[in-house]
Design an enzyme around this catalytic site. Structure first.
Site, PDB file in Angstrom:
ATOM      1  N   HIS A  76     -34.059  12.617  -5.496  1.00 11.90           N
ATOM      2  CA  HIS A  76     -32.914  12.500  -4.737  1.00 11.90           C
ATOM      3  C   HIS A  76     -32.525  13.518  -3.669  1.00 11.90           C
ATOM      4  O   HIS A  76     -31.707  13.369  -3.065  1.00 11.90           O
ATOM      5  CB  HIS A  76     -31.581  12.251  -5.445  1.00 11.90           C
TER       6      HIS A  76
ATOM      7  N   LYS B 178     -17.170   9.509   1.170  1.00 11.14           N
ATOM      8  CA  LYS B 178     -18.405  10.057   0.450  1.00 11.14           C
ATOM      9  C   LYS B 178     -18.020  11.536  -0.036  1.00 11.14           C
ATOM     10  O   LYS B 178     -16.942  11.941   0.213  1.00 11.14           O
ATOM     11  CB  LYS B 178     -19.690  10.042   1.472  1.00 11.14           C
ATOM     12  N   ARG B 179     -18.781  12.027  -1.062  1.00 14.31           N
ATOM     13  CA  ARG B 179     -18.430  13.342  -1.532  1.00 14.31           C
ATOM     14  C   ARG B 179     -18.401  14.319  -0.127  1.00 14.31           C
ATOM     15  O   ARG B 179     -18.824  14.157   0.802  1.00 14.31           O
ATOM     16  CB  ARG B 179     -19.385  13.936  -2.387  1.00 14.31           C
TER      17      ARG B 179
ATOM     18  N   LYS C 127     -22.913  -0.751   1.641  1.00 12.86           N
ATOM     19  CA  LYS C 127     -21.590  -1.141   1.155  1.00 12.86           C
ATOM     20  C   LYS C 127     -20.833  -1.700   2.530  1.00 12.86           C
ATOM     21  O   LYS C 127     -20.284  -2.812   2.644  1.00 12.86           O
ATOM     22  CB  LYS C 127     -20.565  -0.470   0.523  1.00 12.86           C
TER      23      LYS C 127
ATOM     24  N   THR D  93     -25.780   5.107  -0.063  1.00 16.60           N
ATOM     25  CA  THR D  93     -25.572   3.897  -0.464  1.00 16.60           C
ATOM     26  C   THR D  93     -24.034   3.244   0.194  1.00 16.60           C
ATOM     27  O   THR D  93     -24.070   1.973   0.230  1.00 16.60           O
ATOM     28  CB  THR D  93     -25.420   3.705  -2.014  1.00 16.60           C
TER      29      THR D  93
ATOM     30  N   LYS E  82     -22.855  16.417   4.990  1.00 15.71           N
ATOM     31  CA  LYS E  82     -22.354  14.862   5.399  1.00 15.71           C
ATOM     32  C   LYS E  82     -21.581  15.129   6.921  1.00 15.71           C
ATOM     33  O   LYS E  82     -21.180  13.968   7.050  1.00 15.71           O
ATOM     34  CB  LYS E  82     -21.662  14.313   4.234  1.00 15.71           C
TER      35      LYS E  82
HETATM   36  C1  LIG Z   1     -21.122   4.470  -3.119  1.00 18.98           C
HETATM   37  C2  LIG Z   1     -20.298   5.463  -3.432  1.00 18.98           C
HETATM   38  C3  LIG Z   1     -20.777   6.814  -3.170  1.00 18.98           C
HETATM   39  C4  LIG Z   1     -21.901   7.128  -2.398  1.00 18.98           C
HETATM   40  O1  LIG Z   1     -21.626   7.004  -1.088  1.00 18.98           O
HETATM   41  P1  LIG Z   1     -22.740   7.828   0.113  1.00 18.98           P
HETATM   42  O2  LIG Z   1     -21.810   7.578   1.502  1.00 18.98           O
HETATM   43  O3  LIG Z   1     -23.571   7.257  -0.087  1.00 18.98           O
HETATM   44  O4  LIG Z   1     -22.525   9.317  -0.262  1.00 18.98           O
HETATM   45  C5  LIG Z   1     -20.040   8.055  -3.615  1.00 18.98           C
HETATM   46  N1  LIG Z   1     -18.839   7.539  -4.209  1.00 18.98           N
HETATM   47  C6  LIG Z   1     -18.232   6.247  -4.549  1.00 18.98           C
HETATM   48  C7  LIG Z   1     -17.172   6.392  -5.301  1.00 18.98           C
HETATM   49  C8  LIG Z   1     -19.208   5.172  -4.216  1.00 18.98           C
HETATM   50  O5  LIG Z   1     -18.757   4.027  -4.594  1.00 18.98           O
END
Ligand SMILES: *Cc1c(COP(=O)(O)O)cnc(C)c1O
Length: 793
Positions: free
Chosen positions: A332, A520-521, A632, A628, A526
């Protein structure tokens, strides 16, 4: 499932476990009782599925994290009883939505953990014999709240009101030995309910406990103190999820966690194998495949060898061959410095037998390399132990049959640079498995309005298990009636989110504004910082009139920063100060709003993605392995404002570049700049507008509460060179700044043409089919695990 009977059962559990009648029960009681009632109903198919898994060639997904979120709604959906239970609830004066106060199981940090949860969901739905193994952390990812603009953390005691979705299986407890302690690993099983099938997968999470439970009869002070200490020391091992997905904190405990769940899971797998096949291990690899989610479970490779040689009479050579055939490894990470390493002295201290085996594997590997006449630099690059450090990715590469990246561009980078030497040796081991998300949770469940519309237009709900069906909706992309309906649904989801935010965070988006969302984190790569700076740019542009006809926009952020990650916490403070600056300015207040939501988690994500117009995916090219969240948001009809990084590349390919807002440097450009003496100061100093934005951090416009955080952020871009770097602004914010704001402003202008913009959103939905984790998991099943769906009688 008979739902009337389920309601009766629910009332029985209310009575027996909570001593309450329906009219006295609160949301937690109802959740407990309904979940218990469902668990009783699924017990038999669950057990039957497990038996079928054991007998077939099957696979295991090992992951230190499973970011499950809330189970109840998803399970109702997958059992096909959501609507009926909702109706029966309403008849009884109850609301399904009351259970939204039930907390998430946040046993993961972010994408990697959520991926593991989506994969189990897909495998269950596809009848694939896959089960998960992980850790039952007592405290999941910390809860976050914002005070004076700063992130504060509290412990996530997620089982405080019980945990009706797991079953403790004392009879399957095993011992795990470390040099300085031995603990019991007690499994808790969670059902993974397949959609529209009676197949139910299993997620087994291990909890660490002391060897024998404390005996109150043998009470004496000394014994008591010692027992309590021993108990705490055992429980420490599964007490907390480390709130960091790239570096190691509390190194020794973290290593113990990894070994703990790997050792216990492998004992379990071997026990399962012997149940069906007896003691002949020559067929172990014919019936078992084990996927290692990143390097956290890679210690399983020497551990399998240890168990086979120590307890099962298998020779080292045979055990090594079995391991190589059984394991596969998912990478990853792109940045070489982020690959996991353990100091060998720590391993010698904690798990000396494992160290010995790793040393033996390493020697074997080096012998082979000499036989192949590899040069010393090459050997140095790929060997497992170097300079007292154990390189877990190298161990994974040698000890498994496949390695995969998680998006096409990521896999190419692995081949070309991160794992290049391995690719030279074993090109056949490399595969790509672009990540995916389950459309059950991320469309059917979180966006029932849009789901109903899609099902009606398609004349079927097949898309719930066959996402590429959405492609057939493309014929409506210019149909104004369809776009109107889609737009109204988006509006409704925006309204629902607004109400929730008001309750949860005390503020809501501007009415009818663009919902521009980055969730996201919090990480420098990012680039939430870049987003924040662009908002300041727009703020000044609106004030001086250089930006005209701006469609009101609400910029929404959701993110947790690792508690020790000071710069990330500075970025949170900065976003909140920008929010305050804008809110206090009557001149722009009705055009611009910034909201940082508290405690972003899976359940919040479900609401945010349904309401988004814009999906911010702005990582520096070459840093995000896949992402991911981007999928979504696409699936729920947002356009991507992003760089050509990770899965964004494939999103733009699928939906068409013209339906996304792509900006910034490519991987090749970034690489060129890295070698080209990049000087961010020049960009800053030559553009008065950019300079004005940066100076707001240090000229008193924005107040960091005397912490010096904003000056530090400023310096990190303009002056200070981080360790190991050759230039400031490690993530190229200045380099991408102009193209980012230009693209953002173009998007804003485009939004005014409702039908043109809605068409882009619609085309994103239609082309999201590829990003179902059903596709990903089928690819793993066919090309790595070589497993087939199980068949019920
Ligand atoms: C999907 C998801 C992530 C991943 O988000 P990225 O934008 O791909 O970093 C992180 N935290 C939660 C709660 C998620 O549902």
């Amino acid at each position: 499932m008979n739902c009337t009977k389920l309601m009766e059962e629910m009332e029985v559990y209310l009575k027996s476990d909570r001593c309450k009648d329906l009219n006295e029960a609160n949301a937690q009681d109802i959740h407990h009782a309904l979940s218990k009632a469902i668990m009783a109903q699924i017990a038999t198919p669950w057990k039957e599925s497990q038996k079928l898994h054991r007998e077939a060639r099957h696979a295991y997904y090992m992951s230190a994290e499973f970011l499950i979120g809330r189970a109840i709604y998803n399970n109702l959906l997958c059992l096909g009883i959501y609507d009926e239970v909702e109706k029966l609830f309403n008849e009884r004066g109850l609301k399904l939505s009351d259970m939204e106060e039930v907390e998430d199981a946040s046993l993961g940090n972010g994408g990697l953990g959520r991926l593991a949860a989506c994969f189990l969901d897909s495998a269950a739905t596809l009848d694939l014999p896959l089960d998960g193994y992980g850790i039952r952390y007592k405290y999941g990812l910390f809860k976050q709240y914002i005070q004076d603009g700063f992130q504060k953390e509290t412990a996530d005691d997620w089982t405080r009101f019980g945990d009706p979705w797991s079953i403790r299986v004392d009879s399957d407890a095993v011992l795990v030995r470390f040099a300085d302690q031995t603990v019991r690993a007690v499994p808790y099983d969670l059902p993974v309910i397949g959609y529209g099938t009676k197949h139910i997968g299993n997620l087994r999470l291990w909890q660490a406990e002391p060897l024998s439970s404390f005996d109150f009869n043998e009470f004496n002070d000394q014994h008591y103190e010692a027992s309590v200490r021993e108990k705490n020391r055992a429980e420490d091992i599964s007490r907390v999820l480390y709130p960091n997905d790239s570096t190691d904190e509390g190194k020794k405990l973290r290593l113990k966690q990894q070994y703990f769940f790997c050792c216990a899971s492998l004992q379990d797998m071997i026990k399962n194998y012997k149940l069906v096949h007896g003691n002949d291990f020559s067929h172990f690899a014919d019936f078992n495949a084990i996927q290692l989610n990143d390097t956290h479970p890679v210690i399983s490779i020497p551990e399998l060898i240890r168990q086979l040689t120590r307890y099962e009479g298998v020779s080292f050579d045979d055990a090594l061959n079995i391991a190589k055939k059984t394991f596969a490894y998912t990478n990853h990470t792109i940045l070489p410095e982020a690959l996991e390493k353990w100091n060998k002295h720590l391993l010698i201290e904690v798990v000396p037998d494992i160290y010995e085996i790793i040393e033996k594997i390493n020697n074997r590997f080096i012998d082979e390399l000499y036989q192949q006449k590899r040069n010393p630099d090459f050997i140095q690059d790929v060997q497992i132990i170097k300079h007292d450090m154990i390189h877990m990715a190298n161990l994974a590469m040698y000890g498994s049959s496949y390695v995969n990246g998680v998006a096409a561009i990521h896999t190419e980078i692995l081949k070309k640079s991160t794992l290049h030497s391995f690719y030279e040796m074993w090109p056949e081991r490399f595969q790509n498995k672009t990540n995916g998300i389950t459309q059950r949770r991320w469309l059917a469940m979180n966006n029932r309005e849009l789901s109903a519309m899609i099902t009606r237009l398609l004349g079927s709900d097949d898309w719930v298990t066959d996402l590429p069906q959405l492609k057939k909706l493309e014929k409506y992309a210019t149909d104004k009636k369809v776009l109107d309906e889609f737009w109204d649904i988006k509006h409704k989801k925006k309204h629902q989110l607004g109400l929730f935010m008001l309750k949860h965070d005390g503020t809501a988006p501007i009415k009818d504004s663009i919902y521009d969302i980055q969730i996201k984190r919090l990480h420098e790569y990012k680039r939430q910082f870049l987003n924040a700076l662009s908002i300041l740019y727009i703020y000044y542009g609106l004030k001086d009139g250089s930006i005209q006809d701006f469609h009101p926009t609400t910029f929404i952020f959701g993110a947790k920063a690792a508690p020790g990650y000071v710069r990330a916490k500075g970025i949170i403070k900065l976003i909140n100060e920008i929010a305050r600056l804008v809110e206090n300015d009557g001149q722009v207040r009705d055009k611009l709003r910034v909201i940082f939501v508290q405690n972003y988690n899976v359940s919040y994500a479900e609401k945010l993605v349904a309401a988004a117009n814009v999906s911010e995916q702005i990582s520096t090219a070459g840093t995000e392995a896949s992402g991911t969240g981007n999928m979504k948001l696409m699936l729920n009809g947002a356009v991507t404002l992003g760089t050509l990084d990770g899965a964004n590349v494939e999103i733009a390919q699928e939906a068409g570049m013209e339906n996304e807002y792509i900006f910034g440097a490519t991987v090749d450009e970034i690489e060129k700049e890295e070698n080209n003496n990049y000087i961010p100061y020049h960009i800053y100093n030559n553009d008065p507008k950019i300079k004005r934005v940066m100076e707001a951090l240090v000229n008193g416009t924005l107040d960091d509460g005397g912490t010096g955080m904003f000056k530090e952020l400023y310096d990190s871009i303009i002056h200070n060179v981080d360790w190991g770097q050759s230039h400031p602004d490690k993530y190229f914010l200045m380099y991408d700044f102009q193209s980012y704001v230009d693209t953002k402003l173009k998007l804003n202008r485009d939004y005014k043409d409702k039908y043109a913009f809605a068409e882009k959103c619609w085309r994103n939905i239609c082309n999201a089919g590829k990003f179902s984790s059903d596709r990903t998991i089928k690819d793993y099943a066919d090309n790595i695990w070589h497993i087939d769906p199980i068949e019920f009688d």
